[in-house]
Design a protein around this motif. Structure first.
Motif, PDB file in Angstrom:
ATOM      1  N   ASP A 401      -3.228  34.078  23.161  1.00 27.30           N
ATOM      2  CA  ASP A 401      -3.233  32.644  23.795  1.00 27.30           C
ATOM      3  C   ASP A 401      -4.815  32.313  24.182  1.00 27.30           C
ATOM      4  O   ASP A 401      -5.828  33.269  23.922  1.00 27.30           O
ATOM      5  CB  ASP A 401      -2.557  32.388  25.007  1.00 27.30           C
ATOM      6  CG  ASP A 401      -2.727  33.717  26.194  1.00 27.30           C
ATOM      7  OD1 ASP A 401      -3.620  34.336  25.920  1.00 27.30           O
ATOM      8  OD2 ASP A 401      -2.061  33.661  27.012  1.00 27.30           O
ATOM      9  N   LYS A 402      -5.124  31.402  24.862  1.00 26.99           N
ATOM     10  CA  LYS A 402      -6.448  30.991  25.250  1.00 26.99           C
ATOM     11  C   LYS A 402      -7.287  32.220  26.283  1.00 26.99           C
ATOM     12  O   LYS A 402      -8.253  32.397  25.924  1.00 26.99           O
ATOM     13  CB  LYS A 402      -6.569  29.605  26.017  1.00 26.99           C
ATOM     14  CG  LYS A 402      -8.248  29.181  26.407  1.00 26.99           C
ATOM     15  CD  LYS A 402      -8.953  28.999  25.207  1.00 26.99           C
ATOM     16  CE  LYS A 402     -10.356  28.227  25.498  1.00 26.99           C
ATOM     17  NZ  LYS A 402     -10.985  28.753  26.741  1.00 26.99           N
ATOM     18  N   ALA A 403      -6.566  32.458  27.292  1.00 26.90           N
ATOM     19  CA  ALA A 403      -6.773  33.613  27.795  1.00 26.90           C
ATOM     20  C   ALA A 403      -7.315  34.940  27.161  1.00 26.90           C
ATOM     21  O   ALA A 403      -8.127  35.548  27.468  1.00 26.90           O
ATOM     22  CB  ALA A 403      -5.766  33.746  29.016  1.00 26.90           C
ATOM     23  N   PHE A 405      -8.138  35.047  23.865  1.00 21.68           N
ATOM     24  CA  PHE A 405      -8.962  34.698  23.191  1.00 21.68           C
ATOM     25  C   PHE A 405     -10.374  34.937  24.090  1.00 21.68           C
ATOM     26  O   PHE A 405     -11.415  35.564  23.766  1.00 21.68           O
ATOM     27  CB  PHE A 405      -9.231  33.006  22.624  1.00 21.68           C
ATOM     28  CG  PHE A 405     -10.512  33.042  21.865  1.00 21.68           C
ATOM     29  CD1 PHE A 405     -10.464  33.127  20.505  1.00 21.68           C
ATOM     30  CD2 PHE A 405     -11.532  32.182  22.729  1.00 21.68           C
ATOM     31  CE1 PHE A 405     -11.542  32.666  19.628  1.00 21.68           C
ATOM     32  CE2 PHE A 405     -12.685  32.024  21.841  1.00 21.68           C
ATOM     33  CZ  PHE A 405     -12.704  32.117  20.605  1.00 21.68           C
ATOM     34  N   ASP A 406     -10.509  34.341  25.249  1.00 25.11           N
ATOM     35  CA  ASP A 406     -11.492  34.343  26.299  1.00 25.11           C
ATOM     36  C   ASP A 406     -11.864  35.959  26.665  1.00 25.11           C
ATOM     37  O   ASP A 406     -13.251  36.288  26.784  1.00 25.11           O
ATOM     38  CB  ASP A 406     -11.428  33.683  27.396  1.00 25.11           C
ATOM     39  CG  ASP A 406     -11.285  32.316  27.130  1.00 25.11           C
ATOM     40  OD1 ASP A 406     -11.923  31.657  25.950  1.00 25.11           O
ATOM     41  OD2 ASP A 406     -10.663  31.298  27.838  1.00 25.11           O
ATOM     42  N   ARG A 407     -11.050  36.753  26.657  1.00 27.91           N
ATOM     43  CA  ARG A 407     -11.144  38.086  26.890  1.00 27.91           C
ATOM     44  C   ARG A 407     -11.811  38.907  25.790  1.00 27.91           C
ATOM     45  O   ARG A 407     -12.683  39.891  25.987  1.00 27.91           O
ATOM     46  CB  ARG A 407      -9.878  38.895  27.277  1.00 27.91           C
ATOM     47  CG  ARG A 407      -9.324  38.370  28.595  1.00 27.91           C
ATOM     48  CD  ARG A 407      -8.289  39.368  29.299  1.00 27.91           C
ATOM     49  NE  ARG A 407      -7.480  39.806  28.307  1.00 27.91           N
ATOM     50  CZ  ARG A 407      -5.969  38.979  28.100  1.00 27.91           C
ATOM     51  NH1 ARG A 407      -5.796  38.123  28.558  1.00 27.91           N
ATOM     52  NH2 ARG A 407      -5.134  39.600  26.960  1.00 27.91           N
ATOM     53  N   TYR A 409     -13.261  37.401  23.058  1.00 24.91           N
ATOM     54  CA  TYR A 409     -14.618  37.038  22.782  1.00 24.91           C
ATOM     55  C   TYR A 409     -15.259  36.027  23.945  1.00 24.91           C
ATOM     56  O   TYR A 409     -15.223  34.878  24.013  1.00 24.91           O
ATOM     57  CB  TYR A 409     -14.457  35.903  21.602  1.00 24.91           C
ATOM     58  CG  TYR A 409     -13.684  36.639  20.377  1.00 24.91           C
ATOM     59  CD1 TYR A 409     -14.254  37.673  19.402  1.00 24.91           C
ATOM     60  CD2 TYR A 409     -12.387  36.218  19.981  1.00 24.91           C
ATOM     61  CE1 TYR A 409     -13.704  38.207  18.761  1.00 24.91           C
ATOM     62  CE2 TYR A 409     -11.641  36.828  19.019  1.00 24.91           C
ATOM     63  CZ  TYR A 409     -12.154  37.714  18.050  1.00 24.91           C
ATOM     64  OH  TYR A 409     -11.540  38.216  17.333  1.00 24.91           O
ATOM     65  N   GLY A 414     -17.963  33.979  22.233  1.00 28.13           N
ATOM     66  CA  GLY A 414     -16.696  32.853  22.061  1.00 28.13           C
ATOM     67  C   GLY A 414     -16.989  31.548  21.552  1.00 28.13           C
ATOM     68  O   GLY A 414     -16.310  31.019  20.558  1.00 28.13           O
ATOM     69  N   THR A 415     -18.269  31.078  21.964  1.00 27.56           N
ATOM     70  CA  THR A 415     -18.608  29.822  21.742  1.00 27.56           C
ATOM     71  C   THR A 415     -18.897  29.854  20.256  1.00 27.56           C
ATOM     72  O   THR A 415     -18.691  29.017  19.504  1.00 27.56           O
ATOM     73  CB  THR A 415     -19.898  29.287  22.536  1.00 27.56           C
ATOM     74  OG1 THR A 415     -19.491  29.398  23.914  1.00 27.56           O
ATOM     75  CG2 THR A 415     -20.630  28.086  22.243  1.00 27.56           C
ATOM     76  N   THR A 418     -16.220  30.222  17.935  1.00 33.30           N
ATOM     77  CA  THR A 418     -15.324  28.799  17.778  1.00 33.30           C
ATOM     78  C   THR A 418     -16.137  28.065  16.949  1.00 33.30           C
ATOM     79  O   THR A 418     -15.466  27.022  15.940  1.00 33.30           O
ATOM     80  CB  THR A 418     -14.886  28.146  19.320  1.00 33.30           C
ATOM     81  OG1 THR A 418     -14.333  29.156  20.231  1.00 33.30           O
ATOM     82  CG2 THR A 418     -14.685  26.812  19.021  1.00 33.30           C
ATOM     83  N   ARG A 431      -5.754  29.023  11.269  1.00 34.01           N
ATOM     84  CA  ARG A 431      -5.393  29.052  12.784  1.00 34.01           C
ATOM     85  C   ARG A 431      -3.818  28.527  12.963  1.00 34.01           C
ATOM     86  O   ARG A 431      -3.820  28.328  14.422  1.00 34.01           O
ATOM     87  CB  ARG A 431      -6.448  28.714  13.781  1.00 34.01           C
ATOM     88  CG  ARG A 431      -7.731  29.203  13.324  1.00 34.01           C
ATOM     89  CD  ARG A 431      -8.658  29.018  14.130  1.00 34.01           C
ATOM     90  NE  ARG A 431      -9.152  27.607  14.298  1.00 34.01           N
ATOM     91  CZ  ARG A 431      -9.969  27.094  13.381  1.00 34.01           C
ATOM     92  NH1 ARG A 431     -10.248  27.669  12.273  1.00 34.01           N
ATOM     93  NH2 ARG A 431     -10.348  25.848  13.565  1.00 34.01           N
ATOM     94  N   SER A 436       3.036  35.389  16.409  1.00 36.54           N
ATOM     95  CA  SER A 436       2.205  36.354  17.544  1.00 36.54           C
ATOM     96  C   SER A 436       3.371  37.462  17.900  1.00 36.54           C
ATOM     97  O   SER A 436       4.509  37.571  17.482  1.00 36.54           O
ATOM     98  CB  SER A 436       1.833  35.656  18.646  1.00 36.54           C
ATOM     99  OG  SER A 436       3.238  35.112  19.460  1.00 36.54           O
TER     100      SER A 436
END
Length: 436
Positions: A401-403, A405-407, A409, A414-415, A418, A431, A436
């Motif tokens: 999930d998004k969380a 992804f943020d961990r 990258y 991450g920017t 993306t 994507r 999952s």
């Protein structure tokens, strides 16, 4: 889903497997996840991969890509979609022995790679099981038995042949498409389908191998001592630790690999591990590297080990982190915790050089739960440990999930990931729909 195959691209004739095909059960799943795809495409060339991508895009099918099929995260299959299974793209070629440059197709598995390179006295820093596929591991990072001595797999990748979502085939290297090379080394799954890698191997025939078991105290001091040993250990030493509880007793099982055949060096590297507590040396030997990822690992992947997995990276094993790990494995939800050593050569690489930015952490901690306990139960058991982690590794995360992804990258990485995903796959074909 009833898929009309009357208009199948000519390039894919004979390369499609549907639910009515007797081979379907052998092709639909990963090691951890049983899928129900509408069709599995088994390409034999980059142009076949391109045709499969265009087929998924044009028919609006969810897409998953699988290399070897081991795939602990389970994203190599889906339901009612199209799966690209790369297993027939599995050649391993030594391009230049003097430069130790090797070409490995993405559908090969690491047992096949090790067997092919062994006669040349070469090895690649790769995964820790022979059934792991080259493609999935090599676009995500690559944490294995040689990581402290030779770095991650992505650190040795010099070029990648990539099929983009629009069907074009591109070579990414330092001179040609350097941005694509950057993202393929750590975050490649969202940018394109890697069909082959040029990798700088290392000269290595045999390694030291040891297995150690130790009782774990409730406070987890044995884990802190293990961390202290690794902080000062020679780079040749890489370890994998498994923490499990049976009743009131918690034990740790350590596999240690020393990337040399020098018996004195092996002994010096392993002996400090025996001082971490109530430890027993169960096995120690010098063995060919290929025996760590042997051919008998090459089993079928039919969802036989259903599991949920999450992970995090740790720099220092503090008392509270150690206790949290012990509590997690001895708590009401049965959780298996593994800890893989990092550091050494991993930390030599600038964090911005690849899309794997986690260079200062010394350990990768992985938690897994098994049915009837699912991801929600794992999350509750993992949360106290997660508080002590920083960052994550994409290949051990079954809930992307998004969380997550943020961990994986964080921040500017991450920017950039993306932005590059949108550049190379603007419609998000790669994507959508992966299980999952």
């Amino acid at each position: 889903m009833n898929l009309n195959l009357d208009t199948t691209p000519a390039a894919l004739t004979g390369k499609l497997i549907t639910p009515t095909d007797p081979r379907y059960d052998d092709f639909r799943s990963t090691y951890t996840t049983v899928g129900h795809p509408a069709v599995v495409v088994v390409p034999e060339s980059a142009s076949d991969v391109a045709a499969a991508l265009l087929m998924a895009r044009d028919r609006g099918l969810p897409l998953a890509v699988r290399s070897g099929g081991h795939g602990l995260a389970g994203r190599g299959t889906n339901n009612e979609g199209l799966v690209i299974d790369l297993r027939r793209l599995n050649k391993v070629t030594v391009l230049d022995h003097r430069k130790r440059l090797v070409r490995v197709e993405a559908g090969a598995r690491w047992a096949q790679v090790a067997q092919a390179l062994s006669p040349h006295g070469l090895a690649i820093s790769s995964g820790d099981h022979g059934n792991v596929g080259v493609g999935g591991l090599a676009v995500g990072g690559g944490v294995g038995w040689l990581v402290r001595r030779f770095g991650l797999t992505v650190d040795r990748v010099r070029a990648v042949d990539v099929v983009l979502a629009d069907g074009s085939v591109v070579r990414a290297d330092a001179q040609n498409e350097p941005d694509l090379l950057w993202v393929m080394r750590g975050a490649g799954a969202g940018a394109g389908v890697a069909v082959a890698f040029e990798i700088e191997a290392m000269e290595l025939r045999s390694v030291g191998y040891a297995q150690i078991a130790a009782r774990v105290d409730p406070a987890g001091q044995v884990l802190q001592r293990m961390d202290a040993v690794l902080r000062d250990a020679p780079r040749e030493l890489t370890t994998a630790l498994m923490l499990s509880s049976q009743g009131a007793d918690t034990h740790v099982f350590i596999t240690a690999v020393v990337a040399t055949d020098d018996q004195q060096a092996i002994r010096r590297a392993i002996e400090p591990l025996l001082g971490i507590g109530d430890a027993t040396l169960q096995q120690a030997l010098v063995t060919p590297y290929r025996s760590l990822v042997p051919r008998h690992h090459l089993h079928a992947n039919v969802g036989q080990m259903a599991s949920s997995t999450s992970n995090g990276l740790i720099t220092d094993m503090t008392p509270t982190a150690a206790r949290a790990m012990v509590d997690a494995v001895s708590g009401p939800t049965p959780v298996l915790i593994q800890m893989r050593s990092l550091g050494g050569a991993v930390a030599d690489i600038d964090p911005s050089a690849t899309a794997f930015p986690h260079r200062h952490q010394r350990s990768l901690v992985i938690a897994s739960s098994f049915p009837p306990y699912g991801h929600e139960a794992l999350g509750k058991a993992w949360e106290p440990v997660a508080e002590h982690t920083q960052g994550a590794y994409v290949n051990f995360e079954s809930n992307p999930d998004k969380a997550a992804f943020d961990r994986t990258y964080p921040g500017s990485v991450g920017t950039r990931v993306t932005e590059l995903w949108k550049r190379y796959d603007p419609e998000g074909v790669l994507r959508t729909g992966a299980r999952s």
